[in-house]
Design a protein around this motif. Structure first.
Motif, PDB file in Angstrom:
ATOM      1  N   MET A   1     -27.265  92.037  39.063  1.00 32.52           N
ATOM      2  CA  MET A   1     -27.409  90.624  38.768  1.00 32.52           C
ATOM      3  C   MET A   1     -26.528  90.259  37.585  1.00 32.52           C
ATOM      4  SD  MET A   1     -31.458  89.806  39.141  1.00 32.52           S
ATOM      5  CE  MET A   1     -31.901  90.909  37.817  1.00 32.52           C
ATOM      6  N   VAL A   2     -25.961  89.088  37.641  1.00 33.49           N
ATOM      7  CA  VAL A   2     -25.193  88.548  36.535  1.00 33.49           C
ATOM      8  C   VAL A   2     -26.029  87.465  35.892  1.00 33.49           C
ATOM      9  CG1 VAL A   2     -23.082  87.385  35.842  1.00 33.49           C
ATOM     10  CG2 VAL A   2     -23.025  89.052  37.689  1.00 33.49           C
ATOM     11  N   LEU A   3     -26.313  87.600  34.614  1.00 40.38           N
ATOM     12  CA  LEU A   3     -27.182  86.647  33.947  1.00 40.38           C
ATOM     13  C   LEU A   3     -26.499  86.154  32.684  1.00 40.38           C
ATOM     14  CD1 LEU A   3     -30.962  86.875  33.375  1.00 40.38           C
ATOM     15  CD2 LEU A   3     -29.499  86.481  31.421  1.00 40.38           C
ATOM     16  N   ALA A   4     -26.369  84.861  32.566  1.00 44.13           N
ATOM     17  CA  ALA A   4     -25.798  84.266  31.360  1.00 44.13           C
ATOM     18  C   ALA A   4     -26.935  83.784  30.485  1.00 44.13           C
ATOM     19  CB  ALA A   4     -24.868  83.111  31.720  1.00 44.13           C
ATOM     20  N   GLY A   5     -27.073  84.355  29.295  1.00 45.49           N
ATOM     21  CA  GLY A   5     -28.187  84.023  28.415  1.00 45.49           C
ATOM     22  C   GLY A   5     -27.764  83.030  27.343  1.00 45.49           C
ATOM     23  N   CYS A   6     -28.726  82.403  26.719  1.00 48.92           N
ATOM     24  CA  CYS A   6     -28.469  81.514  25.598  1.00 48.92           C
ATOM     25  C   CYS A   6     -29.648  81.586  24.645  1.00 48.92           C
ATOM     26  CB  CYS A   6     -28.201  80.084  26.062  1.00 48.92           C
ATOM     27  SG  CYS A   6     -29.654  79.281  26.755  1.00 48.92           S
ATOM     28  N   GLU A   7     -29.477  81.040  23.469  1.00 44.90           N
ATOM     29  CA  GLU A   7     -30.526  81.101  22.456  1.00 44.90           C
ATOM     30  C   GLU A   7     -31.644  80.107  22.733  1.00 44.90           C
ATOM     31  OE1 GLU A   7     -30.821  83.328  20.265  1.00 44.90           O
ATOM     32  OE2 GLU A   7     -28.880  84.300  20.510  1.00 44.90           O
ATOM     33  N   THR A   8     -31.324  78.987  23.372  1.00 42.98           N
ATOM     34  CA  THR A   8     -32.332  77.930  23.560  1.00 42.98           C
ATOM     35  C   THR A   8     -32.327  77.471  25.012  1.00 42.98           C
ATOM     36  OG1 THR A   8     -30.726  76.241  22.910  1.00 42.98           O
ATOM     37  CG2 THR A   8     -32.146  77.144  21.184  1.00 42.98           C
ATOM     38  N   LEU A   9     -32.502  78.430  25.924  1.00 43.25           N
ATOM     39  CA  LEU A   9     -32.505  78.111  27.360  1.00 43.25           C
ATOM     40  C   LEU A   9     -33.765  77.313  27.677  1.00 43.25           C
ATOM     41  CD1 LEU A   9     -30.930  78.676  30.007  1.00 43.25           C
ATOM     42  CD2 LEU A   9     -32.478  80.593  30.373  1.00 43.25           C
ATOM     43  N   PRO A  10     -33.655  76.110  28.224  1.00 44.99           N
ATOM     44  CA  PRO A  10     -34.838  75.296  28.517  1.00 44.99           C
ATOM     45  C   PRO A  10     -35.628  75.865  29.679  1.00 44.99           C
ATOM     46  CG  PRO A  10     -32.871  74.236  29.365  1.00 44.99           C
ATOM     47  CD  PRO A  10     -32.394  75.409  28.586  1.00 44.99           C
ATOM     48  N   ASN A  11     -36.890  75.473  29.749  1.00 40.35           N
ATOM     49  CA  ASN A  11     -37.779  75.879  30.826  1.00 40.35           C
ATOM     50  C   ASN A  11     -37.886  77.409  30.876  1.00 40.35           C
ATOM     51  OD1 ASN A  11     -38.169  73.143  31.550  1.00 40.35           O
ATOM     52  ND2 ASN A  11     -36.259  73.192  32.727  1.00 40.35           N
ATOM     53  N   ASN A  12     -37.977  77.960  32.093  1.00 39.36           N
ATOM     54  CA  ASN A  12     -38.166  79.394  32.237  1.00 39.36           C
ATOM     55  C   ASN A  12     -36.832  80.122  32.167  1.00 39.36           C
ATOM     56  OD1 ASN A  12     -40.931  79.094  32.644  1.00 39.36           O
ATOM     57  ND2 ASN A  12     -40.655  78.718  34.838  1.00 39.36           N
ATOM     58  N   GLY A  13     -36.817  81.263  31.518  1.00 43.14           N
ATOM     59  CA  GLY A  13     -35.616  82.077  31.454  1.00 43.14           C
ATOM     60  C   GLY A  13     -35.537  82.802  30.135  1.00 43.14           C
ATOM     61  N   PRO A  14     -34.933  83.996  30.116  1.00 43.21           N
ATOM     62  CA  PRO A  14     -34.852  84.778  28.882  1.00 43.21           C
ATOM     63  C   PRO A  14     -33.771  84.244  27.954  1.00 43.21           C
ATOM     64  CG  PRO A  14     -33.699  85.908  30.629  1.00 43.21           C
ATOM     65  CD  PRO A  14     -34.322  84.699  31.256  1.00 43.21           C
ATOM     66  N   THR A  15     -33.948  84.493  26.675  1.00 48.77           N
ATOM     67  CA  THR A  15     -32.913  84.181  25.704  1.00 48.77           C
ATOM     68  C   THR A  15     -32.094  85.423  25.445  1.00 48.77           C
ATOM     69  OG1 THR A  15     -34.311  84.805  23.837  1.00 48.77           O
ATOM     70  CG2 THR A  15     -34.440  82.497  24.614  1.00 48.77           C
ATOM     71  N   SER A  16     -30.946  85.237  24.804  1.00 50.47           N
ATOM     72  CA  SER A  16     -30.103  86.371  24.470  1.00 50.47           C
ATOM     73  C   SER A  16     -30.850  87.366  23.594  1.00 50.47           C
ATOM     74  CB  SER A  16     -28.840  85.883  23.759  1.00 50.47           C
ATOM     75  OG  SER A  16     -28.070  86.968  23.303  1.00 50.47           O
ATOM     76  N   ALA A  17     -31.616  86.845  22.642  1.00 51.52           N
ATOM     77  CA  ALA A  17     -32.337  87.732  21.732  1.00 51.52           C
ATOM     78  C   ALA A  17     -33.388  88.559  22.464  1.00 51.52           C
ATOM     79  CB  ALA A  17     -32.991  86.903  20.631  1.00 51.52           C
ATOM     80  N   SER A  18     -34.063  87.958  23.428  1.00 53.74           N
ATOM     81  CA  SER A  18     -35.108  88.693  24.140  1.00 53.74           C
ATOM     82  C   SER A  18     -34.523  89.781  25.028  1.00 53.74           C
ATOM     83  CB  SER A  18     -35.958  87.728  24.976  1.00 53.74           C
ATOM     84  OG  SER A  18     -35.183  87.130  26.002  1.00 53.74           O
ATOM     85  N   VAL A  19     -33.307  89.559  25.524  1.00 50.73           N
ATOM     86  CA  VAL A  19     -32.659  90.589  26.340  1.00 50.73           C
ATOM     87  C   VAL A  19     -32.204  91.745  25.461  1.00 50.73           C
ATOM     88  CG1 VAL A  19     -30.716  91.085  27.864  1.00 50.73           C
ATOM     89  CG2 VAL A  19     -31.966  88.942  28.114  1.00 50.73           C
ATOM     90  N   ARG A  20     -31.650  91.428  24.309  1.00 53.95           N
ATOM     91  CA  ARG A  20     -31.128  92.462  23.414  1.00 53.95           C
ATOM     92  C   ARG A  20     -32.247  93.245  22.728  1.00 53.95           C
ATOM     93  NH1 ARG A  20     -25.653  91.610  22.644  1.00 53.95           N
ATOM     94  NH2 ARG A  20     -24.900  89.532  23.199  1.00 53.95           N
ATOM     95  N   SER A  21     -33.376  92.612  22.508  1.00 53.30           N
ATOM     96  CA  SER A  21     -34.495  93.280  21.826  1.00 53.30           C
ATOM     97  C   SER A  21     -35.769  93.069  22.633  1.00 53.30           C
ATOM     98  CB  SER A  21     -34.666  92.719  20.409  1.00 53.30           C
ATOM     99  OG  SER A  21     -33.483  92.888  19.661  1.00 53.30           O
ATOM    100  N   PRO A  22     -35.912  93.807  23.725  1.00 53.72           N
ATOM    101  CA  PRO A  22     -37.083  93.603  24.584  1.00 53.72           C
ATOM    102  C   PRO A  22     -38.366  93.992  23.859  1.00 53.72           C
ATOM    103  CG  PRO A  22     -35.906  95.568  25.238  1.00 53.72           C
ATOM    104  CD  PRO A  22     -35.052  94.891  24.207  1.00 53.72           C
ATOM    105  N   SER A  23     -39.423  93.264  24.130  1.00 50.37           N
ATOM    106  CA  SER A  23     -40.712  93.567  23.535  1.00 50.37           C
ATOM    107  C   SER A  23     -41.408  94.661  24.324  1.00 50.37           C
ATOM    108  CB  SER A  23     -41.583  92.312  23.511  1.00 50.37           C
ATOM    109  OG  SER A  23     -41.913  91.915  24.840  1.00 50.37           O
ATOM    110  N   SER A  24     -42.476  95.175  23.763  1.00 54.34           N
ATOM    111  CA  SER A  24     -43.230  96.237  24.434  1.00 54.34           C
ATOM    112  C   SER A  24     -43.904  95.744  25.706  1.00 54.34           C
ATOM    113  CB  SER A  24     -44.292  96.794  23.480  1.00 54.34           C
ATOM    114  OG  SER A  24     -45.166  95.763  23.056  1.00 54.34           O
ATOM    115  N   ALA A  25     -44.009  94.414  25.831  1.00 55.23           N
ATOM    116  CA  ALA A  25     -44.653  93.843  27.016  1.00 55.23           C
ATOM    117  C   ALA A  25     -43.685  93.651  28.177  1.00 55.23           C
ATOM    118  CB  ALA A  25     -45.286  92.501  26.648  1.00 55.23           C
TER     119      ALA A  25
END
Length: 303
Positions: A1-25
């Protein structure tokens, strides 16, 4: 999959920070590595699935068909139909009586076609039951000749295969003419058998060949067999070749012009081409430094 992330993606979708630093959940476990020249060169060193068999650090990565022997020797078997002619050196023998010599085209007799019985034998007049299953035609001819010298005049046997039912392969799936095929005695490779079945119904880049032999199985892309002659191995009696369609696709999600599933139109699609097929990055949402490619790899490749 090709996913373009951003810091303030509206509605549902991951941010760049969440992809780079995944949580334990995070439900999906992954390792994030930089797409660089070294990464690309490293991936290029690993072969795709092979019929000949390769491994990565002792882990089975491809198949186990390391058989590099020449074409198999096709022997006779139960159910085969053969013909037999017996020649004698002069008239007056067992099969060519002297009184009919003038009316015959030669000193030989052709016997009716015979079926190799369930015990693997052929019934030959005055020679009895001759074992045939598992033997080659020359071996059967020699056996018949050895049994007739005291009855016929310097007998010579000529046997030929009329119908072959024992040395067959099955080709199934997405081919134009599936079925069981008798192997040619000179030997036939995978692509020859595939051609006799009418070829694959789909392009080589989306057609997979699954070869089953002796309780083992191997799967390889047809396109790889076409490109690498060493993958075009000899078929052997009892083999099953299954052709299936699996179109190569990629998924585009996130801040791109189009989201969804896209098929490959050619053998290779670069990351730039994939982003283009997905409508490019959205100027108002996408961070061009946060384009992520998610790919499933084997543990050996990842290491």
């Amino acid at each position: 999959m090709v996913l373009a992330g951003c810091e303030t993606l509206p509605n549902n979708g991951p941010t760049s920070a969440s992809v780079r630093s995944p949580s334990s959940a995070t439900a999906l476990s992954y390792v994030l590595i930089e797409v660089s020249g070294d990464t690309i060169d490293g991936l290029a060193t690993f072969r795709p699935a092979s019929l000949r068999g390769t491994s990565i650090e002792g882990t089975s990565f491809a198949s186990k068909f390391t058989d590099t022997r020449p074409a198999p020797i096709i022997t006779l078997g139960v159910g085969d139909i053969v013909s037999l002619s017996i020649f004698e050196a002069a008239p007056g023998g067992l099969f060519t009586p002297a009184q009919t010599a003038g009316a015959r085209p030669g000193n030989f007799v052709s016997l009716p076609n015979q079926l190799i019985d369930q015990n693997g034998n052929l019934a030959v007049p005055y020679a009895g039951l001759v074992p045939a299953s598992g033997r080659t035609i020359p071996q059967v001819q020699a056996e018949i000749e050895n049994r007739l010298p005291n009855r016929a005049i310097e007998p010579q046997a000529l046997r030929s295969l009329v119908e072959q039912h024992s040395a067959t392969v099955s080709i199934l799936g997405e081919v134009n003419t599936p079925g069981a095929l008798a192997l040619n005695t000179s030997g036939e490779r995978i692509l020859q058998v595939l051609a006799r079945a009418g070829g694959s119904r789909y392009q080589a880049i989306e057609s997979y060949l699954t070869l089953q032999r002796g309780g083992r199985g191997a799967r390889v892309l047809l396109n790889n067999v076409l490109k690498d002659p060493s993958e075009n191995i000899f078929m052997r009696p009892g083999d099953v070749l299954y052709v299936s369609r699996e179109a190569p696709t990629f998924m585009a999600l996130g801040a791109s012009g189009l989201n969804g599933l896209f098929t490959f139109d050619t053998e290779f699609v670069t990351l730039t081409q994939a982003i283009g097929k997905a409508g490019g990055l959205l100027d108002a949402q996408a961070d061009s430094s946060s384009v992520f490619v998610y790919r499933l790899e084997t543990r050996g490749v990842l290491k």
